[in-house]
Design a protein around this motif. Sequence first.
Motif, short mmCIF file in Angstrom:
data_model
loop_
_atom_site.label_atom_id
_atom_site.label_comp_id
_atom_site.label_asym_id
_atom_site.label_seq_id
_atom_site.Cartn_x
_atom_site.Cartn_y
_atom_site.Cartn_z
N ASN A 95 9.10 1.31 2.41
CA ASN A 95 8.42 0.00 2.40
C ASN A 95 7.10 -0.03 1.62
N THR A 99 4.92 -3.52 1.07
CA THR A 99 3.54 -3.63 1.55
C THR A 99 2.58 -3.82 0.37
N SER A 127 3.83 1.92 11.67
CA SER A 127 4.80 0.87 12.00
C SER A 127 5.75 0.57 10.84
N PHE A 128 5.45 1.17 9.67
CA PHE A 128 6.23 0.76 8.49
C PHE A 128 7.07 1.88 7.89
N THR A 133 11.24 1.84 11.00
CA THR A 133 12.02 0.83 10.28
C THR A 133 13.37 1.38 9.81
N SER A 136 16.13 -1.00 10.25
CA SER A 136 15.80 -2.41 9.96
C SER A 136 16.35 -2.82 8.61
N ALA A 140 14.47 -7.99 7.78
CA ALA A 140 13.71 -7.75 9.01
C ALA A 140 12.35 -7.13 8.70
N VAL A 141 12.34 -6.23 7.70
CA VAL A 141 11.06 -5.58 7.34
C VAL A 141 10.10 -6.61 6.73
N ASP A 143 10.04 -9.74 7.30
CA ASP A 143 9.59 -10.58 8.41
C ASP A 143 8.51 -9.86 9.22
N GLN A 144 8.72 -8.58 9.44
CA GLN A 144 7.73 -7.76 10.17
C GLN A 144 6.39 -7.74 9.43
N LYS A 147 4.66 -11.13 9.73
CA LYS A 147 4.02 -11.27 11.05
C LYS A 147 2.76 -10.43 11.13
N PHE A 148 2.84 -9.23 10.56
CA PHE A 148 1.69 -8.32 10.58
C PHE A 148 0.51 -8.92 9.82
#
Length: 233
Positions: A95, A99, A127-128, A133, A136, A140-141, A143-144, A147-148
Amino acid sequence: MGFIKRNISRNLIGFLTLLCLLSPNSGQSSIPSKQDGFWYGQKTGKEEAVLIEAFFDPVCPDTRDSWPPLKNAIQQYGSRVSLVVHTFPLPYHDNSFATSRALHIINKVNSSATYDLLEAFFEHQESFYGTATFNSSRAAVLDQIAKFVTKSLGNTYHAAIKSGFTDSKTDRATRVSFKLGCLRGVYGTPFFFVNGFPLPDAGSALDIKGWRKVIEPLVREKGKKPVEFRHVY
Ligand SMILES: *[C@@H]1O[C@H](CO)[C@@H](O)[C@H](O)[C@H]1NC(C)=O
Ligand SMILES: *[C@@H]1O[C@H](CO)[C@@H](O)[C@H](O)[C@H]1NC(C)=O
């Protein structure tokens, strides 16, 4: 016969690879319309200041560890040192591209918030990647991450980050950073350039003493007084 077939298929793969590298769609050959990077403290590089360029991967632990001493040095040297951060997502970090892209999205909305988000990623890197993940989906990632970002920066950023992930411009901006790093020989993170020259031990996190050793002679050469260091972090 088999040999010829193999050769043809090998050539075909080579040809397709070349096509992928050279295709204008990949942006490889196009020059971006503005310089890449996130300027720290909304400064742009002044000619007389020492310029530090940092290539960072937001989910790289070494990048995270290198940030507090660099930030400390930048703050203490004030206007004598400018910093620009480029994202350089490493392929072996889960990810890292997504990010990095989030940073480009936020930077377009509010450039001052970019470093807040970078620090939030540093603080919650675990968390990433890895098991967090592993199962995931890409959706979904994303979206995560959305939200983050909203949780870290505030609700006002929710729409921007959501739509940013479907905007091809932000994808391109993240690719441009990566390509810039490749052009400059970056092969890991963190990777630093000072006044355009690579730091010899790039990749290892410098501590504040290390930064001082690099910066002090450069500012002193300009006839300035040495900086009294306070430890602020
Ligand atoms: C931009 O971000 C900074 C730092 O997070 C914040 O203080 C400022 O209020 C933001 N500006 C806007 C217009 O949202
Ligand atoms: C991923 O999903 C599989 C199947 O549901 C499960 O067995 C595995 O433990 C999961 N892995 C992680 C790291 O969550």
